[in-house]
Design a protein around this motif. Sequence first.
Motif, PDB file in Angstrom:
ATOM      1  N   GLY A 193       0.821  -1.195   0.000  1.00  0.00           N
ATOM      2  CA  GLY A 193       0.000   0.000   0.000  1.00  0.00           C
ATOM      3  C   GLY A 193       0.856   1.245   0.000  1.00  0.00           C
ATOM      4  O   GLY A 193       2.027   1.212   0.393  1.00  0.00           O
ATOM      5  N   GLY A 194       0.272   2.335  -0.446  1.00  0.00           N
ATOM      6  CA  GLY A 194       0.995   3.596  -0.453  1.00  0.00           C
ATOM      7  C   GLY A 194       0.067   4.759  -0.706  1.00  0.00           C
ATOM      8  O   GLY A 194      -1.097   4.586  -1.075  1.00  0.00           O
ATOM      9  N   ALA A 195       0.584   5.955  -0.485  1.00  0.00           N
ATOM     10  CA  ALA A 195      -0.156   7.178  -0.805  1.00  0.00           C
ATOM     11  C   ALA A 195       0.303   7.622  -2.189  1.00  0.00           C
ATOM     12  O   ALA A 195       1.328   8.281  -2.333  1.00  0.00           O
ATOM     13  N   LEU A 196      -0.466   7.257  -3.197  1.00  0.00           N
ATOM     14  CA  LEU A 196      -0.065   7.495  -4.577  1.00  0.00           C
ATOM     15  C   LEU A 196      -0.478   8.864  -5.094  1.00  0.00           C
ATOM     16  O   LEU A 196       0.101   9.358  -6.057  1.00  0.00           O
ATOM     17  N   PHE A 197      -1.519   9.488  -4.478  1.00  0.00           N
ATOM     18  CA  PHE A 197      -2.039  10.717  -5.084  1.00  0.00           C
ATOM     19  C   PHE A 197      -2.554  11.758  -4.099  1.00  0.00           C
ATOM     20  O   PHE A 197      -2.795  12.891  -4.493  1.00  0.00           O
ATOM     21  N   ASP A 198      -2.734  11.415  -2.824  1.00  0.00           N
ATOM     22  CA  ASP A 198      -3.332  12.365  -1.891  1.00  0.00           C
ATOM     23  C   ASP A 198      -2.306  12.794  -0.847  1.00  0.00           C
ATOM     24  O   ASP A 198      -1.918  12.013   0.021  1.00  0.00           O
ATOM     25  N   GLU A 199      -1.881  14.060  -0.909  1.00  0.00           N
ATOM     26  CA  GLU A 199      -0.853  14.559  -0.003  1.00  0.00           C
ATOM     27  C   GLU A 199      -1.353  14.651   1.436  1.00  0.00           C
ATOM     28  O   GLU A 199      -0.591  14.443   2.381  1.00  0.00           O
ATOM     29  N   GLY A 200      -2.640  14.957   1.616  1.00  0.00           N
ATOM     30  CA  GLY A 200      -3.194  15.026   2.964  1.00  0.00           C
ATOM     31  C   GLY A 200      -3.191  13.679   3.645  1.00  0.00           C
ATOM     32  O   GLY A 200      -2.861  13.565   4.833  1.00  0.00           O
ATOM     33  N   ILE A 201      -3.547  12.647   2.908  1.00  0.00           N
ATOM     34  CA  ILE A 201      -3.522  11.292   3.456  1.00  0.00           C
ATOM     35  C   ILE A 201      -2.087  10.884   3.783  1.00  0.00           C
ATOM     36  O   ILE A 201      -1.816  10.292   4.832  1.00  0.00           O
ATOM     37  N   ASP A 205       0.276   9.860   7.553  1.00  0.00           N
ATOM     38  CA  ASP A 205       0.955   8.561   7.566  1.00  0.00           C
ATOM     39  C   ASP A 205      -0.015   7.428   7.234  1.00  0.00           C
ATOM     40  O   ASP A 205       0.027   6.347   7.811  1.00  0.00           O
ATOM     41  N   ASP A 206      -0.904   7.714   6.283  1.00  0.00           N
ATOM     42  CA  ASP A 206      -1.884   6.719   5.847  1.00  0.00           C
ATOM     43  C   ASP A 206      -1.678   6.457   4.360  1.00  0.00           C
ATOM     44  O   ASP A 206      -0.822   7.062   3.714  1.00  0.00           O
ATOM     45  N   ILE A 207      -2.459   5.550   3.818  1.00  0.00           N
ATOM     46  CA  ILE A 207      -2.356   5.170   2.413  1.00  0.00           C
ATOM     47  C   ILE A 207      -3.668   5.465   1.692  1.00  0.00           C
ATOM     48  O   ILE A 207      -4.730   5.542   2.313  1.00  0.00           O
ATOM     49  N   ASP A 208      -3.580   5.646   0.374  1.00  0.00           N
ATOM     50  CA  ASP A 208      -4.791   5.827  -0.420  1.00  0.00           C
ATOM     51  C   ASP A 208      -4.996   4.695  -1.426  1.00  0.00           C
ATOM     52  O   ASP A 208      -6.024   4.653  -2.104  1.00  0.00           O
ATOM     53  N   SER A 209      -4.022   3.780  -1.518  1.00  0.00           N
ATOM     54  CA  SER A 209      -4.102   2.674  -2.476  1.00  0.00           C
ATOM     55  C   SER A 209      -3.583   1.406  -1.799  1.00  0.00           C
ATOM     56  O   SER A 209      -2.558   1.435  -1.116  1.00  0.00           O
TER      57      SER A 209
END
Length: 334
Positions: A193-201, A205-209
């Motif tokens: 998992g990773g935060a591919l597109f949302d800087e706020g997420i 320290d969370d993921i969006d994908s």
Amino acid sequence: MTIRIAVFGAGRIGAVHARNAAALPGVEVARLVDPGTDATALAREIGAQVGTAAGTLADAELDGIIIASPTDSHAELLLAAAERGLAVFCEKPVSLDFPTVVRVTQAVEAAGIPCMIGFQRRYDPNFRAVRERIASGVSGPLEQLLMQTRDPAPPPRAYVARSGGMLRDQAIHDFDQARYMLGEEIASVHAVGGALFDEGIAAEDDIDSLMVVMVSASGRMVQMANNRRSPLGYDQRLEAHCAREVLFVENRPATDIRIAGPEGARTAPPMDYFISRFAEAYRAEMAAFAALIREGTPPLATIRDGLEAQRLAEAARVSIRTGRPVALTPGWMP
């Protein structure tokens, strides 16, 4: 008999539960508790009084409570209900701290109070029909389960900070469905998992994908794909590959109209979000909660199910951090 309940939380999902409970015959939503919002309009609509947490829990005539308040209040309210002997419907997760989830689950089970957790997909007619068809044996053994859950757009950063993140808040429904459809526990979890597109997420320290592969105790396979945005809209699908047939739960369109012309044909997009997609399931949940209080009818999702689904979410978090699969021994803790 008339069932008297109180609702903690008057936000988006709390309002859904409050209205659905108030619409049931023989159910009175007596109190509405939400210090963070102006709950007056909703209380007036459903005929409830706005109350404090302490005053509401001290009401000797209450039969049960609905916990739909922020996650950081769930554990304390569950423990108070266990002490009072009240029936509880609680939204997931029980807590963002997994040892607290274990402790509260043990306390609730020791008290013996009726308790159900808000995994509404178990009450959706389509998901339930797939599960029952598999359990009947007509489909043959379930071999592979594929699930996709993608939101129309990312949630606000403030929500991410309090909700427990993508794994404990969104993907926990898929972790629960894995156990529900398979009818057994998961033996290993491998997640990326990773935060591919949302800087706020990413800042939280969370993921969006997310993608997850799991293997059950008997060797059957589960694949999950989750995302915090989808050009398609609310994208929620399931495929159960069995020995004799394949079962699908597809996206439900906003309308059943298909429009055709010289340029081709088009259909309506999926329902806009989970509130509308699972409206029928949310109504069924409240009917089940009333039946739990009135008749002792066992719920489809218990607090133990909440614990085990979150155990999978915690294992996925460890897998993402380490880059390795996590083997789940009985009672595994992060």
